[in-house]
Design an enzyme around this catalytic site. Structure first.
Site, PDB file in Angstrom:
ATOM      1  N   HIS A  64       0.544  -1.334  -0.114  1.00 44.67           N
ATOM      2  CA  HIS A  64       0.270   0.291   0.299  1.00 44.67           C
ATOM      3  C   HIS A  64       0.767   1.394  -0.389  1.00 44.67           C
ATOM      4  O   HIS A  64       1.967   0.986   0.237  1.00 44.67           O
ATOM      5  CB  HIS A  64      -1.142  -0.114   1.519  1.00 44.67           C
ATOM      6  CG  HIS A  64      -2.087  -0.858   1.480  1.00 44.67           C
ATOM      7  ND1 HIS A  64      -2.308  -1.582   2.683  1.00 44.67           N
ATOM      8  CD2 HIS A  64      -2.011  -1.869   0.385  1.00 44.67           C
ATOM      9  CE1 HIS A  64      -3.029  -2.569   2.324  1.00 44.67           C
ATOM     10  NE2 HIS A  64      -3.330  -3.062   0.982  1.00 44.67           N
ATOM     11  N   LYS A  73       6.335   5.647   7.707  1.00 46.91           N
ATOM     12  CA  LYS A  73       5.698   5.107   8.387  1.00 46.91           C
ATOM     13  C   LYS A  73       6.672   4.380   9.713  1.00 46.91           C
ATOM     14  O   LYS A  73       8.393   3.538   9.669  1.00 46.91           O
ATOM     15  CB  LYS A  73       4.741   3.697   8.438  1.00 46.91           C
ATOM     16  CG  LYS A  73       3.725   4.405   7.719  1.00 46.91           C
ATOM     17  CD  LYS A  73       3.081   3.070   6.818  1.00 46.91           C
ATOM     18  CE  LYS A  73       2.077   3.198   6.093  1.00 46.91           C
ATOM     19  NZ  LYS A  73       1.118   2.866   5.132  1.00 46.91           N
ATOM     20  N   TYR A 133       1.460   0.817  14.422  1.00 48.62           N
ATOM     21  CA  TYR A 133       3.138   2.254  13.480  1.00 48.62           C
ATOM     22  C   TYR A 133       2.342   3.132  14.123  1.00 48.62           C
ATOM     23  O   TYR A 133       1.408   3.391  14.038  1.00 48.62           O
ATOM     24  CB  TYR A 133       2.231   2.231  12.059  1.00 48.62           C
ATOM     25  CG  TYR A 133       1.251   1.361  11.369  1.00 48.62           C
ATOM     26  CD1 TYR A 133       0.913   2.065  10.113  1.00 48.62           C
ATOM     27  CD2 TYR A 133       0.304   0.214  10.815  1.00 48.62           C
ATOM     28  CE1 TYR A 133      -0.286   1.754   9.885  1.00 48.62           C
ATOM     29  CE2 TYR A 133      -0.558   0.146  10.683  1.00 48.62           C
ATOM     30  CZ  TYR A 133      -0.580   0.172  10.486  1.00 48.62           C
ATOM     31  OH  TYR A 133      -2.424   0.498   8.599  1.00 48.62           O
ATOM     32  N   ASP A 171      -6.881  -5.707  -2.082  1.00 51.84           N
ATOM     33  CA  ASP A 171      -5.399  -5.951  -2.776  1.00 51.84           C
ATOM     34  C   ASP A 171      -5.261  -6.870  -4.025  1.00 51.84           C
ATOM     35  O   ASP A 171      -4.175  -6.913  -4.250  1.00 51.84           O
ATOM     36  CB  ASP A 171      -4.757  -6.176  -1.985  1.00 51.84           C
ATOM     37  CG  ASP A 171      -4.528  -5.457  -0.481  1.00 51.84           C
ATOM     38  OD1 ASP A 171      -4.336  -4.475  -0.373  1.00 51.84           O
ATOM     39  OD2 ASP A 171      -4.100  -6.288   0.371  1.00 51.84           O
TER      40      ASP A 171
END
Length: 188
Positions: A64, A73, A133, A171
């Site tokens: 992603h 991140k 995260y 996805d």
């Protein structure tokens, strides 16, 4: 060793972070983030959003990215184990299209810093895993993008998780890496 050991990867800017863990018969303590320590190591970004997910063995989330509100991140696992991957999507980068991966687990307590301009994904290797995260920008569902986890141009080598990969419906629909222009990552 300081509070953290910052380990460079084959892609400049993508960093494995090992925190110092202080333990005894009662358990352990560790810092997971310290702005000054991270800035001194070249990760001088402001984190504005924290996220957490729980997944079962074989779940593959990714790869992603966001076309606007691009996110750096800092990721880690608080229970279980995952294989985490970053793919360089910056069109003018010397490592454009290259990927790097690392195993993150509650046991090894490693973290992975992925800067803006990268696609990100992970595969759950344990029966279940909780993944947390920090992000440098807010999530914008209208800006979602991605590349297939098995894109032949990128060629990520995912470890065997002992079962079939479980993907979300979205996805399964990502455009190939080669068909995307990634102009939204030019500033990175």
């Amino acid at each position: 060793m300081g509070k953290f050991n910052f380990i460079s990867t084959e892609i400049p800017g993508v960093v494995i972070v090992e925190p110092a863990v202080f333990g005894d018969d009662r358990g352990y303590f560790m810092e997971t983030y310290h702005k000054g320590e991270f800035a001194a190591a070249g990760i001088d970004r402001e984190f504005v959003q924290d996220n957490q997910s729980k997944s079962t063995r074989g779940v593959l989330r990714g790869l992603h990215f966001q076309k606007q509100h691009t996110q750096g991140k800092l990721v880690r696992v608080v229970s279980g184990e995952v294989y985490d991957v970053a793919v360089d999507c910056r069109p003018h980068s010397a490592t454009f299209g290259k990927w790097v991966g690392v195993t993150l687990s509650a046991e090894n307590k490693r973290q992975f810093y992925i800067p803006e301009g990268f696609a990100h994904g992970f595969l759950v290797l344990s029966d279940e895993a909780e993944f947390v995260y920090k992000c440098t920008d807010v999530y914008d569902p209208t800006a979602e993008g991605g590349i297939p986890y098995n894109d032949p141009t990128v060629g990520v080598v995912w470890p065997d998780c002992g079962c079939e990969h479980k993907l979300s419906a979205k996805d399964k629909l990502h455009e190939s890496f080669a068909s995307q222009k990634f102009e939204f990552f030019e500033r990175w």
